[in-house]
Enzyme design. Sequence first.
Site, PDB file in Angstrom:
ATOM      1  N   HIS A 125     -51.125  19.060  -4.420  1.00 26.07           N
ATOM      2  CA  HIS A 125     -50.160  18.635  -5.431  1.00 26.07           C
ATOM      3  C   HIS A 125     -48.975  17.992  -4.719  1.00 26.07           C
ATOM      4  O   HIS A 125     -48.475  18.535  -3.735  1.00 26.07           O
ATOM      5  CB  HIS A 125     -49.696  19.847  -6.248  1.00 26.07           C
ATOM      6  CG  HIS A 125     -48.640  19.532  -7.269  1.00 26.07           C
ATOM      7  ND1 HIS A 125     -48.882  18.708  -8.342  1.00 26.07           N
ATOM      8  CD2 HIS A 125     -47.351  19.937  -7.390  1.00 26.07           C
ATOM      9  CE1 HIS A 125     -47.783  18.623  -9.089  1.00 26.07           C
ATOM     10  NE2 HIS A 125     -46.834  19.345  -8.525  1.00 26.07           N
ATOM     11  N   HIS A 171     -41.099  11.280  -5.322  1.00 20.08           N
ATOM     12  CA  HIS A 171     -40.996  12.167  -6.471  1.00 20.08           C
ATOM     13  C   HIS A 171     -39.918  11.598  -7.383  1.00 20.08           C
ATOM     14  O   HIS A 171     -38.726  11.701  -7.077  1.00 20.08           O
ATOM     15  CB  HIS A 171     -40.658  13.592  -6.014  1.00 20.08           C
ATOM     16  CG  HIS A 171     -41.016  14.628  -7.006  1.00 20.08           C
ATOM     17  ND1 HIS A 171     -40.174  15.638  -7.378  1.00 20.08           N
ATOM     18  CD2 HIS A 171     -42.149  14.815  -7.730  1.00 20.08           C
ATOM     19  CE1 HIS A 171     -40.760  16.413  -8.274  1.00 20.08           C
ATOM     20  NE2 HIS A 171     -41.966  15.919  -8.497  1.00 20.08           N
TER      21      HIS A 171
END
Length: 516
Positions: A125, A171
Amino acid sequence: MSKQTYKVCWCFRRQFKVGEGGPPTDIKELFVHYSENGVMTAEHLQRFMLEVQRDDEVTKEDAEAIIDATIKEFKHLPIFHRRVLHLDAFFRYLLSDSNPPLPFPPKVMHNMDAPLAHYFVYTGHNSYLTGNQISSDCSVVPIIESLKRGVRVIELDMWPSSTKDDIDIVHGGTLTPPVKLIKCLEAIKAYAFVASEYPIILTLEDHLTQDLQAKVAKMVTKIYGDVLYCSSSSDTMAEFPSPESLKKRIVVSTKPPKEYLDRTKSMIKDDSSVNMKISTWGEELSEHLEIPQSTDECLLTRFTQRNLLRVFPKGSRVDSSNYNPFIGWTHGAQMVAFNMQTHGRPLWLMQGMFRANGGCGYVKKPDFFLKDDKDLFDPKRTLPVKKTLKVKVYMGDGWHLDFKRTHFDVYSPPDFYVKVGIAGVKADSVMKKTRIIQDDWTPKWEEEFEFPLTVPELALLRVEVHEYDMTEKDDFGGQTCLPVFELRTGIRAVPLHDEKGDKYKSVKLLMRFDFI
């Protein structure tokens, strides 16, 4: 027998004997039983391996090879004028790397010709992050490390660069410094099949304009070439391809940005076929699998018989912490996504599960996940005990080689104890511990535990060693997690790992496993 001196104060010193950890009582008795006149021949060793270790396929030639390898360490002793073992050599063999708790040498043992939906897959992840979700660097380093450990699913978040003409992996909405997509793609190509030949699934989270999407498509096609898996001209197929058919292939999983999906929800509903363009890898769930009370409890199990399901950490886990992977596995979810850069017990469980099947990154799901509706597995249902695992913790060794003398305690040798237990369905999960052995680098516990298992097919054996500290937090002394369904019975040398999951050079436990 050597001695270690610890300085308590400027005028007082304490000396402690440091032994070499001789054989436990059971080992001595077994040697007497399976030897003659103080020596063990190949025939004796073969019988020991058949009756105690339950290595049913061992031959006399195998036993001779073990003896030859073992006595090389004792070649300076004149006693070895023929191929036999004495007690110390037999003990040395039991504690050696050639007597591990899992199949040796590691090899793929599961049927790899079933559809992908029939396997648990080692899944990362935010694979590009080096630390937390807010300010850590984005880099190819964690991607490479994951691939070297056997991770098969890599996730990249794609965003337009500051100039709007290139693609950053970052991100979104945070302070994480980006890394270029092309660097990530090249790193994946270089390390994709270092640990395993089975397919890499590259999950691309798309936040791009159509122009940049086209640029990504050209980039991926150019870099991966024939290695890139492309489905046939038909949009749908009856079932997923198998891991075997996708060996040394890279599969790209993506879907249009959320804004587009909001307008096309009707296109991604569950159907009788697998859509290879939009919902290829199934629906995604947050941390908790919340099932309405009025809904069939076996619904996520039924769904995962033919669809791939990915579970991932909640967005609130800004520290990149993980969760109990059994939340997903007990419901049949194939892709339980983890932050591989965050170490701790959840990741130890993940590493333990994928030590199975030769460490290839794919573990065949138990058959009960694939049965007819009336027999579907319900993780909340109480089941009868199927088998009981007996575990005996004999002793530990190697800390004095891998750690500094004062690592655990400034004034004396360490006081070790072992925690041992099961992770699995709720009914099977438990932890127990041995007594504390004081002031000993080679502690002997010789304690036995029993673990009744209702679902041994999903159980992991948890082992942790700690050093007792009366005034502060106990020190960490090593850990491992092992798939119960692949444990080798008998007396085994269990290597321990550090908090990251890297194996220590010397530290291990001598343990025995039996099923009743």
